[in-house]
Write an enzyme that holds these catalytic residues in place. Structure first.
Site, short mmCIF file in Angstrom:
data_model
loop_
_atom_site.label_atom_id
_atom_site.label_comp_id
_atom_site.label_asym_id
_atom_site.label_seq_id
_atom_site.Cartn_x
_atom_site.Cartn_y
_atom_site.Cartn_z
N PHE A 187 33.72 51.92 28.77
CA PHE A 187 34.83 51.01 28.44
C PHE A 187 34.29 49.82 27.64
CE2 PHE A 187 37.56 47.40 29.63
CZ PHE A 187 38.82 47.93 29.44
N ASN A 216 36.91 44.38 37.85
CA ASN A 216 37.89 44.69 36.80
C ASN A 216 38.09 46.20 36.83
OD1 ASN A 216 39.52 44.91 34.58
ND2 ASN A 216 37.87 44.64 33.09
N PRO A 217 39.04 46.66 37.64
CA PRO A 217 39.21 48.11 37.85
C PRO A 217 40.09 48.73 36.79
CG PRO A 217 40.80 46.91 39.14
CD PRO A 217 40.04 45.87 38.35
#
Ligand code: SAM
Length: 272
Positions: A84, A179-180
């Protein structure tokens, strides 16, 4: 060269066309973007490389994948396929975590990805230990390489929804950050996200809370009394995540935070 590239990127729907063109040009020329105005000649090989990168950006490959790095606070993190890309809005949660990290603290970063939050805390505060937890076998090599220069960071391969997560740290964590993946399944996202961010980094189940719920429960066990938690969430969850923290019953000082555009972005609380 920049005018044509900006036009090509705008036509392809890239919102930050001029900035992206400048960053790609600076990357190809091996200079800082602030020095672009001083360049008077560009070699053919550089021009061809630039055109190639602009074309890939026009096909909505994320800028950071083309550069190979993403800026996050004071860090340049390696990014690419399988991991990510850290977002500017997450710098706020990291900043909150840094402010709450006393010298010698034990910090946990769940869903660590490139390690953006964990490494920013290690870089800007003076923790004794930062545990960076990530599950994805594709993301872990980036995390390990990014963390290599930080002696206080320990990378742990684990599922953050595991009820036994980090059992050895129960009641000992001072700051827990996360921060999922939190976008509700099926939400439309731009091509850069849909085609290049791993789905497991973005989507958090039907309501977007499938990782946040177990993280709240585990945070209550891992934190020492007085320890703090900060969780980033989707802008539709400005009430839902603070409500989950209140409903757990083991937290006080539950607070909702907005990002620089005014959107609900993260929730914080203190372990009673
Ligand atoms: C939104 S990204 C955040 C990455 C990084 N913390 C940041 O802020 O840039 C979520 C990360 O959580 C990881 N992840 C998703 N589900 C997980 C789980 N159950 N256990 C551990 N990591 C998970 C994904 O692989 C991804 O790297």
């Amino acid at each position: 060269m920049l005018v044509n590239a900006t036009k090509r990127l705008s036509e392809a729907g890239v919102a930050s066309a001029r900035v992206d063109a400048e960053l790609l040009a600076a990357h190809v020329l091996g200079i800082g973007p602030g020095r672009l105005l001083l360049v008077d000649t560009v070699r053919g090989v550089e021009l061809r490389r630039f055109d190639e990168l602009v074309e890939r950006r026009a096909r909505r490959v994320p800028l950071q994948h083309l550069l190979g790095t993403a800026a996050f606070r004071h860090l340049e993190l390696e990014v690419g396929d399988g991991v990510f890309v850290p977002r500017p809005e997450t710098e706020l949660l990291a900043g909150w975590g840094i402010e709450h990290t006393a010298p010698g603290a034990t910090v946990v970063d769940l869903c660590s990805g490139t390690g953006a939050i964990a490494l920013a805390v290690a870089d800007e505060a003076r923790p004794a230990l930062v545990v960076a937890v990530e599950r994805s076998p594709l993301a872990l090599p980036y995390l390990r390489r990014n963390a290599a220069a930080f002696g206080t960071v320990r990378v742990t391969e684990a599922d953050v929804t595991d009820p036994e997560l980090l059992a050895g740290l129960e009641g000992r964590v001072d700051v827990l950050l996360c921060n999922p993946p939190y976008v509700p399944d099926g939400t439309p996202v731009p091509p850069e996200v849909a085609e290049h961010d791993p789905a497991e980094a973005v989507f958090g189940g039907a309501d977007g809370l499938s990782v946040i719920r177990p993280v709240v429960a585990r945070a209550a066990v891992l934190l020492r009394p007085g320890g703090v938690v900060g969780i980033e969430h989707d802008d539709v969850h400005g009430s839902a995540v603070p409500d989950l923290l209140r409903a757990d019953g083991r937290f006080t000082e539950v607070a909702a935070h907005r990002d620089l555009t005014g959107r609900p972005r993260f929730a914080t609380a203190r372990r009673a």
